[in-house]
Scaffold this motif. Structure first.
Motif, PDB file in Angstrom:
ATOM      1  N   ASP A  57      34.672   6.087 -52.691  1.00  0.00           N
ATOM      2  CA  ASP A  57      34.590   7.524 -52.920  1.00  0.00           C
ATOM      3  C   ASP A  57      35.377   8.213 -51.811  1.00  0.00           C
ATOM      4  N   ARG A  58      36.610   8.597 -52.105  1.00  0.00           N
ATOM      5  CA  ARG A  58      37.534   9.117 -51.102  1.00  0.00           C
ATOM      6  C   ARG A  58      37.476  10.640 -51.006  1.00  0.00           C
ATOM      7  N   VAL A  59      37.838  11.161 -49.823  1.00  0.00           N
ATOM      8  CA  VAL A  59      37.776  12.599 -49.558  1.00  0.00           C
ATOM      9  C   VAL A  59      39.048  13.054 -48.841  1.00  0.00           C
ATOM     10  N   PHE A  60      39.635  14.152 -49.326  1.00  0.00           N
ATOM     11  CA  PHE A  60      40.774  14.750 -48.620  1.00  0.00           C
ATOM     12  C   PHE A  60      40.494  16.226 -48.350  1.00  0.00           C
ATOM     13  N   VAL A  61      41.184  16.752 -47.348  1.00  0.00           N
ATOM     14  CA  VAL A  61      41.148  18.177 -47.017  1.00  0.00           C
ATOM     15  C   VAL A  61      42.588  18.632 -46.849  1.00  0.00           C
ATOM     16  N   ASP A 164      36.569  23.314 -37.839  1.00  0.00           N
ATOM     17  CA  ASP A 164      35.296  22.633 -37.569  1.00  0.00           C
ATOM     18  C   ASP A 164      34.170  23.249 -38.407  1.00  0.00           C
ATOM     19  N   ARG A 165      34.127  24.564 -38.437  1.00  0.00           N
ATOM     20  CA  ARG A 165      33.076  25.259 -39.183  1.00  0.00           C
ATOM     21  C   ARG A 165      33.254  25.042 -40.685  1.00  0.00           C
ATOM     22  N   ILE A 166      34.489  25.133 -41.165  1.00  0.00           N
ATOM     23  CA  ILE A 166      34.759  24.945 -42.587  1.00  0.00           C
ATOM     24  C   ILE A 166      34.287  23.566 -43.046  1.00  0.00           C
ATOM     25  N   LEU A 167      34.650  22.547 -42.289  1.00  0.00           N
ATOM     26  CA  LEU A 167      34.291  21.174 -42.669  1.00  0.00           C
ATOM     27  C   LEU A 167      32.778  20.967 -42.640  1.00  0.00           C
ATOM     28  N   ALA A 168      32.132  21.517 -41.620  1.00  0.00           N
ATOM     29  CA  ALA A 168      30.673  21.372 -41.526  1.00  0.00           C
ATOM     30  C   ALA A 168      29.976  22.101 -42.676  1.00  0.00           C
ATOM     31  N   ASP A 169      30.431  23.325 -42.969  1.00  0.00           N
ATOM     32  CA  ASP A 169      29.819  24.103 -44.051  1.00  0.00           C
ATOM     33  C   ASP A 169      29.985  23.413 -45.404  1.00  0.00           C
ATOM     34  N   GLN A 170      31.111  22.724 -45.593  1.00  0.00           N
ATOM     35  CA  GLN A 170      31.386  22.058 -46.869  1.00  0.00           C
ATOM     36  C   GLN A 170      30.878  20.614 -46.896  1.00  0.00           C
ATOM     37  N   LYS A 171      30.182  20.225 -45.827  1.00  0.00           N
ATOM     38  CA  LYS A 171      29.587  18.888 -45.735  1.00  0.00           C
ATOM     39  C   LYS A 171      30.635  17.774 -45.939  1.00  0.00           C
ATOM     40  N   ILE A 172      31.784  17.971 -45.306  1.00  0.00           N
ATOM     41  CA  ILE A 172      32.809  16.923 -45.298  1.00  0.00           C
ATOM     42  C   ILE A 172      32.354  15.815 -44.351  1.00  0.00           C
ATOM     43  N   PRO A 173      32.412  14.569 -44.753  1.00  0.00           N
ATOM     44  CA  PRO A 173      31.924  13.488 -43.883  1.00  0.00           C
ATOM     45  C   PRO A 173      32.848  13.218 -42.699  1.00  0.00           C
ATOM     46  N   ARG A 174      32.275  12.707 -41.629  1.00  0.00           N
ATOM     47  CA  ARG A 174      33.089  12.267 -40.493  1.00  0.00           C
ATOM     48  C   ARG A 174      33.996  11.125 -40.950  1.00  0.00           C
ATOM     49  N   SER A 175      35.128  10.994 -40.313  1.00  0.00           N
ATOM     50  CA  SER A 175      36.104   9.951 -40.664  1.00  0.00           C
ATOM     51  C   SER A 175      36.497  10.029 -42.133  1.00  0.00           C
ATOM     52  N   PHE A 176      36.646  11.264 -42.637  1.00  0.00           N
ATOM     53  CA  PHE A 176      37.117  11.409 -44.014  1.00  0.00           C
ATOM     54  C   PHE A 176      38.547  10.875 -44.106  1.00  0.00           C
ATOM     55  N   ASP A 177      39.076  10.791 -45.298  1.00  0.00           N
ATOM     56  CA  ASP A 177      40.253   9.954 -45.515  1.00  0.00           C
ATOM     57  C   ASP A 177      41.591  10.606 -45.166  1.00  0.00           C
ATOM     58  N   ILE A 178      41.865  11.802 -45.672  1.00  0.00           N
ATOM     59  CA  ILE A 178      43.169  12.424 -45.449  1.00  0.00           C
ATOM     60  C   ILE A 178      42.996  13.898 -45.087  1.00  0.00           C
ATOM     61  N   LEU A 179      43.678  14.322 -44.032  1.00  0.00           N
ATOM     62  CA  LEU A 179      43.794  15.734 -43.672  1.00  0.00           C
ATOM     63  C   LEU A 179      45.254  16.131 -43.797  1.00  0.00           C
ATOM     64  N   VAL A 180      45.526  17.194 -44.557  1.00  0.00           N
ATOM     65  CA  VAL A 180      46.874  17.748 -44.677  1.00  0.00           C
ATOM     66  C   VAL A 180      46.865  19.149 -44.073  1.00  0.00           C
ATOM     67  N   VAL A 181      47.824  19.424 -43.195  1.00  0.00           N
ATOM     68  CA  VAL A 181      47.969  20.760 -42.621  1.00  0.00           C
ATOM     69  C   VAL A 181      49.400  21.225 -42.853  1.00  0.00           C
ATOM     70  N   ASP A 182      49.546  22.254 -43.681  1.00  0.00           N
ATOM     71  CA  ASP A 182      50.858  22.789 -44.051  1.00  0.00           C
ATOM     72  C   ASP A 182      50.764  24.308 -44.008  1.00  0.00           C
ATOM     73  N   VAL A 183      50.962  24.884 -42.814  1.00  0.00           N
ATOM     74  CA  VAL A 183      50.684  26.309 -42.609  1.00  0.00           C
ATOM     75  C   VAL A 183      51.854  27.054 -41.971  1.00  0.00           C
ATOM     76  N   GLU A 184      53.054  26.513 -42.100  1.00  0.00           N
ATOM     77  CA  GLU A 184      54.273  27.232 -41.727  1.00  0.00           C
ATOM     78  C   GLU A 184      54.220  27.826 -40.318  1.00  0.00           C
TER      79      GLU A 184
END
Length: 267
Positions: A57-61, A164-184
């Motif tokens: 069960d994989r998770v990305f942000v 940090d707050r966004i991930l905690a509020d959305q109950k994203i697990p620690r060591s989730f699989d992929i983080l993408v940051v594309d914010v110009e």
């Protein structure tokens, strides 16, 4: 007539997002599992397949989701059943993103990620939308970007929350699989509100302009990108792939684990 034309274009884009939602599911059902044609990382599929061999069960942000389809690194994963979180500050684009992923296990938040909880101004310029004033000014100078700035730019106020707050509020697990940051150009602000040591995603995909030829004269942006790159490396990651704009980082523990597994299989 101008307003009617704008409304027609908006309706067309909304219909396109819905159509892409169904197309994504059809492609997956037919066994077509690969990134969208506009994905800017040609080796992304092989990198993901190599890193996540076991079916779990994989998770990305993805921070800076745009419309959830064009230039997306993760839309194909959402279609394949991954749980996803998209963070997008534009009201318009977040709406398109929700429609694109209406059939997927995806949450879309209409907020920005930054160094602190606050309000900020988004320069909405299509796929070049940014909250970095230095990037906005640079886009107004670069040949391939200035026409889009002149044609599409409009300002919008947006809520900013620490990642940090966004991930905690959305109950994203620690060591989730992929983080993408594309914010110009706003990447340093995002990572300033994010504890890598706490969350430790297995793969990080981030746009960094420090080696992009068109940004080399802008010392502010180049140095900011270099600091982000070094922050990630210092947190225990290595560069798995890099081109002039995108870098894929892999946590060193993952590399060691894969090596150990391969050695056991060989034995």
């Amino acid at each position: 007539m101008s307003n009617q034309l704008k409304q027609l274009k908006q309706a067309w884009r909304l219909c396109g997002s819905v159509a892409n939602a169904f197309k994504g599911k059809v492609r997956t059902a037919l066994g077509v599992r690969k990134p969208t044609k506009t994905c800017q990382i040609p080796e992304l599929k092989s990198i993901v397949d190599e890193t996540f061999r076991e079916k779990q069960d994989r998770v990305f942000v993805e921070v800076g989701a745009y419309d959830g389809e064009r230039f997306s690194n993760t839309s194909w994963l959402a279609d394949a059943g991954w749980r996803g979180l998209y963070v997008e500050p534009s009201k318009q684009f977040s709406r398109w993103c929700r429609l694109r992923h209406m059939l997927n296990r995806v949450t879309v938040l209409n907020v920005a990620a930054g160094s602190e909880d606050a309000k900020a101004t988004l320069q909405q310029i299509g796929s070049l939308s940014t909250m970095s004033q230095a990037t906005f000014e640079e886009y107004d100078r670069i040949t391939w970007a200035k026409q889009q700035v002149a044609k599409e730019c409009k300002q919008q106020q947006t809520e900013v929350l620490r990642l940090d707050r966004i991930l905690a509020d959305q109950k994203i697990p620690r060591s989730f699989d992929i983080l993408v940051v594309d914010v110009e150009g706003y990447e340093e602000n995002v990572f300033s509100g994010f504890s890598l040591s706490q969350w430790k995603p297995k793969l990080i995909i981030v746009e960094l302009c420090d080696i992009h030829p068109d940004f080399q004269d802008n010392r502010e942006l180049v140095e900011s990108a270099r600091r982000v790159r070094q922050t990630i490396l210092d947190a225990g990651y290595r560069e798995k792939y890099a081109d002039s704009i995108n870098t894929v980082f892999e946590v060193e523990e993952t590399s060691a684990s894969v090596t150990a597994t391969n050695n056991r299989i060989a034995a």
